[in-house]
Design a protein around this motif. Structure first.
Motif, PDB file in Angstrom:
ATOM      1  N   CYS A  69      -5.536   1.398   5.994  1.00 62.81           N
ATOM      2  CA  CYS A  69      -5.684   2.852   5.989  1.00 62.81           C
ATOM      3  C   CYS A  69      -6.750   3.347   5.015  1.00 62.81           C
ATOM      4  O   CYS A  69      -7.090   4.526   5.015  1.00 62.81           O
ATOM      5  CB  CYS A  69      -4.346   3.524   5.678  1.00 62.81           C
TER       6      CYS A  69
ATOM      7  N   CYS B 157      -7.048  -0.325   0.638  1.00 62.72           N
ATOM      8  CA  CYS B 157      -6.172  -0.872   1.673  1.00 62.72           C
ATOM      9  C   CYS B 157      -7.026  -1.228   2.884  1.00 62.72           C
ATOM     10  O   CYS B 157      -7.863  -0.434   3.314  1.00 62.72           O
ATOM     11  CB  CYS B 157      -5.101   0.147   2.054  1.00 62.72           C
TER      12      CYS B 157
ATOM     13  N   CYS C 131       0.855  -1.177   0.000  1.00 63.06           N
ATOM     14  CA  CYS C 131       0.000   0.000   0.000  1.00 63.06           C
ATOM     15  C   CYS C 131       0.896   1.232   0.000  1.00 63.06           C
ATOM     16  O   CYS C 131       1.796   1.346   0.832  1.00 63.06           O
ATOM     17  CB  CYS C 131      -0.884   0.004   1.246  1.00 63.06           C
TER      18      CYS C 131
ATOM     19  N   CYS D 280       0.369   3.320   3.615  1.00 64.04           N
ATOM     20  CA  CYS D 280       0.864   2.897   4.924  1.00 64.04           C
ATOM     21  C   CYS D 280       1.897   1.781   4.840  1.00 64.04           C
ATOM     22  O   CYS D 280       2.476   1.398   5.849  1.00 64.04           O
ATOM     23  CB  CYS D 280      -0.308   2.443   5.802  1.00 64.04           C
TER      24      CYS D 280
HETATM   25 ZN   LIG Z   1      -2.649   1.402   3.573  1.00 61.17          ZN
END
Ligand SMILES: [Zn+2]
Length: 96
Positions: free
Chosen positions: A74, A71, A57, A60
């Motif tokens: 996040c 994701c 991702c 994050c």
């Molecule tokens: Zn993420």
């Protein structure tokens, strides 16, 4: 009669393969029995979730599944990545 024996053998083989790979045993038992050779081949080639390609991702850094649109940590929207991470089951790094 011979076909029934062959189909049953493939069905059992497909179920064994599915069980080893953590897939649905009954599903692959039926598929392998219905289409003996190709069904078993599909059971062998079918990849479980842990064998799926992954990517990082960008928000994050969490490793998520390649096919995920968001994701799970996040909530960042994920475009289809240029680089995929090799499956957990593979030891080699995926090339482009
Ligand atoms: Zn993420």
């Amino acid at each position: 009669m011979a076909y029934v024996v062959i189909a049953t053998s493939f069905a059992i083989a497909g179920a064994v393969v599915a069980r080893m790979k953590g897939n649905s045993v009954w599903l692959w038992f039926l598929i392998s029995g219905a289409i003996p050779f190709l069904g078993l081949l599909a059971a062998v080639l079918y990849r479980a979730e842990r064998d799926s390609l992954r990517r990082l991702c960008p928000g994050c850094g969490k490793v998520v599944m390649l096919h995920d649109a968001l994701c799970t940590r996040c909530g960042t929207e994920l475009d289809f990545p240029e680089v995929a991470i090799a499956p957990e089951s593979a030891n080699v790094t995926a090339g482009r």
